[in-house]
Design a protein around this motif. Structure first.
Motif: not given
Lengths: 486, 262
Positions: A115, A128, A443
């Protein structure tokens, strides 16, 4: 006297039942006799309700408000947010249809699990960031009473992206956008890079960007398991089967420019069971396409793309499966505990795995080198020729390494602009997309799930505006290009 | 009713963690996502049994868990608005003292709240005096609360012993203190694992690090070695990985009673 008789009778009973001393063993026979008697009684009495009606517990329900095609992390995330944001508890029946309950080819489980916020598009950065806060507070979001808390095994070591001379200017402007959105990223010169990470060879590196917080990698299986557990407790239906047909109804309407447009609406989904011809028609109001690498097939079932090319009817969903390899190697003299996920100028990337000097990584092939996505066989020559030289150049310690294992997985690759497709289709009015993320779906899953749920429940994106990711852009030709794809 | 669940394993600072599943087993289970079924069945308490069979009990436990979590959130609310009026050091110190920790300003004595939670208000006058050391042992600081702690830019010693909500994410936030932080103690934190310890690489001025008794670390000896390699100038206190190692034949300890070979 009665007592004596009883005792005497009992005594004889005990004597007669003692095993071993008598031949035959009365006790063994007694158990056999009991089960025989039970069987006889069962056959005489009318059967249990289970015998009268056929068993349909493996079939999905006949009606469902929302049918989510695909049970990977994106599909489960949409289901979670739909149940969480609905106005009334139990107000919506959600069915998740997953073809393979072992998730053997699903991109979620085969993913590297990273991520990061180092994107060029503000929407991607916001997605994100939200996903990072979701993962951080996962035990508040996905809390189930009586279940132990989830441990995502998150490594907060960050991402280190390296840029050559020609990419340095783009990296600088990207970092500016990232900092504006709230990501904690810093730029490093080659000298600073050498100071910080002495095992890097900075030849050819002009600039590097290092994510300090909210970046790293985690265990995607744990997220999947946590979502499934939470959804089961929220009352979401799961079904193992394959969607084979959409039954649609059409309506012809006139636009303001007096053009005829056929709007379709899916009102039934046929779910076929594994290894059998049995299928269940599920009446539904909304269908969500979260089928990952196979989203184009599901879209084609709904008639998306069936029309003259160049028109809205003829615009297909440009998502196709692309095979990517991940290799695990052991290198005892490799970089230490602090190693971030390093993405080289050539596109090769690697990260540490565990405490025992194991690393995993890979590289995205160029368009000409694209492997055949028909199966998930690993090509080891690809590592030897295309990945290892770049790794060894960047990290001299990797000149001696030993590959332990490797696997391959699919990217749901958006051939148009490598960014996700989110939101409803303009013509098939009740099909919503949540697919095409080309390698960063895991992510962005929590953020995208919330966006799709908001679109369905409120009619528009409320928290993060994902209008650049709508389907229309394929017809209008407006690319939402993301430059930092690994 | 909680006595049934906690039994003799009551640990006050872990009260958020303990009642929801099997006592101390829960803390050690943080390393794995799924508890094996066999172990769980043996120690199921009556409360867990009731939760499985009655929606009311399940809802009640869910509500109580939410209440515990919101209490922790309230404790970690932001005090950064105090910064304009009293300066960053006093604002950060106020947060720590409110949580139950102790604060030491430069050239002053330790300020500690008494058992009723009261502390002397003299630190409000220390506008320009930086905070040197913070002892936040057993405090319920979490990721959001670190906003307030990071106001103390010139902190030299930080003790987060046995903090139940300090986890790997929190450790990744400590890098702004890299210039000044020399001593850090994470002993007994149930949620810190070796992955969070990797973030301490940014704290290059660290001279003393205590990582003893971390139940979530999978391999304490190996972790200690890797952390020592990562921070060469730092004295790492934790596991003595050398004990239990077998010495090679040339290094066998000489028995003083046996005759010395000529």
């Amino acid at each position: 006297m009665i007592r004596r008789v009883l005792l005497h009778g009992l005594g004889r009973g005990l004597l007669t039942r003692r095993p071993g001393t008598r031949r035959g063993g009365f006790s063994l026979d007694w158990d056999g006799k009991v089960s025989e008697i039970k069987k006889k009684i069962k056959s005489i009495l009318p059967g249990t309700p289970r015998d009268l009606l056929p068993d349909t517990s493996h079939l999905p329900p006949e009606h469902s408000d929302v049918v989510i095609v695909g049970g990977g992390v994106l599909g489960l995330s949409v289901a979670y947010w739909l149940k969480k944001l609905e106005n009334r508890q139990g107000g919506m029946r959600v069915l998740v249809v997953e073809r393979d309950h072992t998730y053997s080819q699903a991109s979620t489980g085969l993913s590297v699990g990273g991520i990061c916020q180092q994107f060029s598009l503000p929407e991607n950065i916001q997605l994100s960031l939200f996903s990072a806060s979701f993962l951080r507070n996962i035990n508040e979001y996905l809390a189930v009473t009586n279940a132990p808390p989830l441990d995502l095994q998150f490594n907060p070591s960050g991402y280190l992206l390296l840029a050559s001379e020609k990419d340095a200017a783009a990296m600088e402007s990207n970092v500016k956008v990232q900092k504006q959105e709230g990501a904690k990223v810093c730029l490093m010169s080659p000298d600073q890079l050498r100071n910080k990470f002495p095992w890097i060879n900075t030849e050819g590196v002009a600039l590097a960007s290092y994510g300090m917080e909210n970046e790293g990698w985690f265990d995607p299986w744990c997220l999947l398991h946590g979502l499934r557990q939470k959804l089961a407790s929220m009352g979401v239906f799961f079904c193992q089967g394959e969607v084979t047909r959409f039954v649609t109804s059409s309506q012809c309407m006139l636009t303001t420019n007096d053009e005829m447009v056929t709007l379709k609406s899916i009102h039934e989904v046929h779910v076929k069971m594994d290894h059998s011809l049995e299928y269940q028609p599920v009446e539904c109001a909304i269908v969500i396409n979260a089928a990952g690498a196979w989203s184009a097939q599901i879209a084609a079932l709904a008639g998306i793309g069936k029309g003259p090319p160049g028109t809205l009817q003829g615009t297909k969903l440009p998502v196709e499966p692309r095979k990517r390899y991940v290799y695990v190697w052991h290198c005892p003299q490799g970089p230490g505990l602090e190693t971030p996920l390093v993405a080289d100028t050539s596109g090769a990337y690697f990260r540490r795995e565990g405490l025992g000097s194991n690393y995993l990584g890979g590289r995205s092939p160029t368009e000409e080198e694209e492997p055949d996505p028909a199966n998930l066989e690993v090509d080891h020559d690809f590592f030897q020729e295309k990945v290892w030289p770049h790794l060894a150049l960047r990290v001299p310690a990797f000149e001696t390494l030993k590959v332990q294992t490797a696997w391959a997985g699919y990217y749901d690759y958006n051939t148009f602009d490598q960014n996700g497709v989110v939101g409803p289709h303009p013509l098939v009015v009740n099909m919503y997309f949540a697919t095409g993320f080309s390698g960063h779906g895991l992510q962005q899953a929590p953020g995208v799930g919330r966006a799709v749920a908001e679109m369905i429940l409120e009619g528009s994106f409320q928290t993060i505006d994902l209008s650049p990711f709508l389907f229309n852009r394929f017809y209008l030709g407006e690319k939402t290009q993301e430059n930092n794809i690994m | 009713m909680w006595d049934l669940v906690l039994g003799d394993r009551r640990i006050n600072s872990l009260r958020l963690v303990a009642p929801m599943w099997n006592g101390t087993r829960g803390i050690h289970r943080l390393g794995g996502a799924v508890v094996p079924e066999g172990n769980q069945k043996k120690e199921r308490t009556m409360l867990q049994f009731l939760t499985d069979h009655f929606y009311d009990v399940e809802a009640l436990r869910g509500y109580l868990l939410q209440r515990e979590m919101s209490k922790v959130h309230l404790k970690n609310r932001s005090f950064t608005w105090l910064e304009e009026q009293h300066g960053p050091y006093s604002a950060g110190a106020f947060f720590i003292l409110k949580q139950g920790g102790a604060v030491k300003f430069r050239d002053k004595e330790w300020i500690r709240p008494d058992k009723y939670g009261h502390f002397s208000p003299e630190f409000w006058n220390f506008r320009e005096v930086p905070v040197e050391a913070v002892d936040a042992s057993d405090c319920e600081i979490n990721y959001e609360g670190l906003d307030n702690l990071l106001l103390l830019k010139e902190l030299q010693s930080l003790s987060l012993q046995r903090c139940p909500h300090v986890d790997d994410w929190c450790l990744s936030r400590l890098y702004p203190l890299a210039d000044s932080l020399q001593e850090l103690s994470l002993a007994g934190c149930p949620r810190v694992s070796e992955r969070g310890l990797a973030c301490l690489y940014h704290l290059q001025n660290l001279r003393r690090l205590d990582i003893s008794d971390l139940p979530a670390v999978s391999n304490p000896g190996l972790t200690q070695i890797l952390v020592e390699e990562m921070l060469p100038n730092c004295q790492v206190v934790g596991v003595n990985w050398a004990e239990g190692l077998k010495l090679g034949p040339e290094e066998q300890p000489q028995d003083p009673a046996s005759p010395v070979p000529a």
